[in-house]
Design an enzyme around this catalytic site. Structure first.
Site, PDB file in Angstrom:
ATOM      1  N   LYS A 186       0.825  -1.194   0.000  1.00 36.05           N
ATOM      2  CA  LYS A 186       0.000   0.000   0.000  1.00 36.05           C
ATOM      3  C   LYS A 186       0.868   1.255   0.000  1.00 36.05           C
ATOM      4  CE  LYS A 186      -3.970  -2.183   0.336  1.00 36.05           C
ATOM      5  NZ  LYS A 186      -5.096  -2.023  -0.614  1.00 36.05           N
ATOM      6  N   HIS A 317     -10.355  -8.413  -7.977  1.00 37.99           N
ATOM      7  CA  HIS A 317     -10.097  -7.939  -6.623  1.00 37.99           C
ATOM      8  C   HIS A 317     -10.686  -8.877  -5.579  1.00 37.99           C
ATOM      9  CE1 HIS A 317     -11.662  -5.565  -3.097  1.00 37.99           C
ATOM     10  NE2 HIS A 317     -10.375  -5.252  -3.037  1.00 37.99           N
TER      11      HIS A 317
END
Length: 387
Positions: A186, A317
């Site tokens: 991230k 996803h």
């Protein structure tokens, strides 16, 4: 079961749905999970995921299971909507999946054809596909027509921002040793220089040949995305994910034209129509649809056809238990996201070796709910035939 095929007779019916069981299951997460949305103050750390499970049974003895989910708010809304429309499945032939999806959409038409409404329908749709594949005695991917028996996979659950960079690197080591092929971390913090430091540390740790991706979770504006995207080029990333707001198709298109690194997005969109805007604008190199979010497998297959027409890669996803089947059935070599969060919900595990996630030979999705999932159930309703 009944079956008729005479001229002028009633339509052929192979089986009928007799019951639908809905379960709202709350999966606790180990500590507060934080991505850039937390660090920019837009969300609180995530401590749980709400799942909606649908179990469908027929008079012929067939059974199917499907699920949808919501991170943070939305789980109770999905459960409530599913409970309202579920009676419309009773007595229907489970083979008529496309028609049933349309029927359920119109049952709740006043709340739209995207968002929580269609996410609730996804649980039914996935369950119907699971049922059909089980009745055929095939893994779902084989029923759809698989192009391969395994797919490239990358891990996300070890790369969040609440963990130190040393912990992220340790996670990456364990992930690669477990047979997963790539690492995603991230980014998108208020100080993007810190993002660059974390990416540089992970790249040095895993080496130049291991696939590495980053995910900004929509936290950059257009100038920042361009500036950071160019700075990230040196790290040889597979893609930069969600650099901009999910609905900024024009901004993504400009970024995709300017960067060598592929731009990936789509996970937050909740309909085929929303994804088509990305495709139409040339806004994405790698499309990241989420079957539970866009309404299930029926809608995913429509979107996959549009993506293939534009020769796009896909990297679905979350929900790898569903997406491994859909990805293996996609013509262009895809990626599947590896998350270990869902392990406690199911009795089965997907195998990862050599950087790839492998199909099992179990029919349908190849999953059954664990006793732990049953214990985490916070609401449950069963809808039966009135006879």
């Amino acid at each position: 079961m009944t079956s008729t095929a005479r001229e002028g007779a009633a339509p052929a019916v192979l089986d009928r749905i007799t019951s639908v069981t809905l379960s709202s299951v709350t999966l606790p997460l180990p500590g507060g999970i934080s991505d850039a949305k937390v660090l920019t103050g837009r969300q609180r750390p995530m401590t749980e995921v709400a799942f909606l499970f649908a179990e469908i049974r027929t008079e012929g003895g067939a059974e199917g299971i499907g699920f949808s989910y919501s991170k943070r708010a939305g789980g109770p809304a999905q459960f409530a909507h599913a409970r309202e429309v579920a009676p419309d499945l009773i007595g229907e032939d489970p083979s008529d999946i496309g028609r049933l999806w349309t029927k359920l959409v119109w049952s709740g038409a006043s709340v739209g054809r995207s968002g929580a409404a269609t996410q609730a329908l996804a649980a039914f749709d996935v369950a119907l596909w699971d049922l059909k594949a089980k009745r055929a005695g095939l893994p779902l991917a084989k029923l759809l027509g698989a192009h391969r028996d395994s797919v490239r996979c990358y891990n996300t659950s070890g790369g969040f921002l609440h963990e130190s960079i040393d912990q992220v690197m340790d996670n990456a080591t364990r992930t690669l040793e477990a047979g997963v092929g790539g690492i995603k971390i991230k980014v998108g913090q208020p100080d993007w220089a810190e993002d660059l430091r974390r990416v540089a540390a992970v790249r040095e740790h895993i080496g130049d040949t291991v696939p590495l991706m980053v995910d900004a979770n929509q936290q950059w504006d257009r100038p920042t995305a361009m500036r950071v995207g160019r700075a990230l080029e040196e790290f040889g990333l597979v893609w930069i994910e969600e650099p901009l707001d999910a609905y900024d198709a024009e901004g993504h298109a400009a970024l995709a034209r300017s960067l060598t690194t592929a731009v990936a997005t789509g996970e937050m969109l909740t309909s085929v129509a929303e994804h088509y805007e990305l495709i139409r604008h040339g806004a994405v190199d790698i499309l990241q649809p989420d079957a539970p979010r866009i309404g299930g497998i029926t809608q995913f297959l429509k979107l996959a056809t549009l993506a293939e027409h534009r020769n796009l890669q896909i990297a679905p996803h979350f929900a790898m238990e569903i997406h491994v089947h859909l990805a293996t059935a996609y013509p262009n070599e895809p990626w599947v996201e590896h998350f270990d969060w869902l392990y406690p919900l199911f009795n089965e595990r997907l195998e990862t070796t050599g950087g790839r996630m492998h199909l099992s030979d179990r029919p349908g999705l190849g999953i059954t709910l664990s006793e732990q999932a049953r214990a985490w159930t916070v609401d449950r309703v069963e809808i039966d035939a009135p006879y």
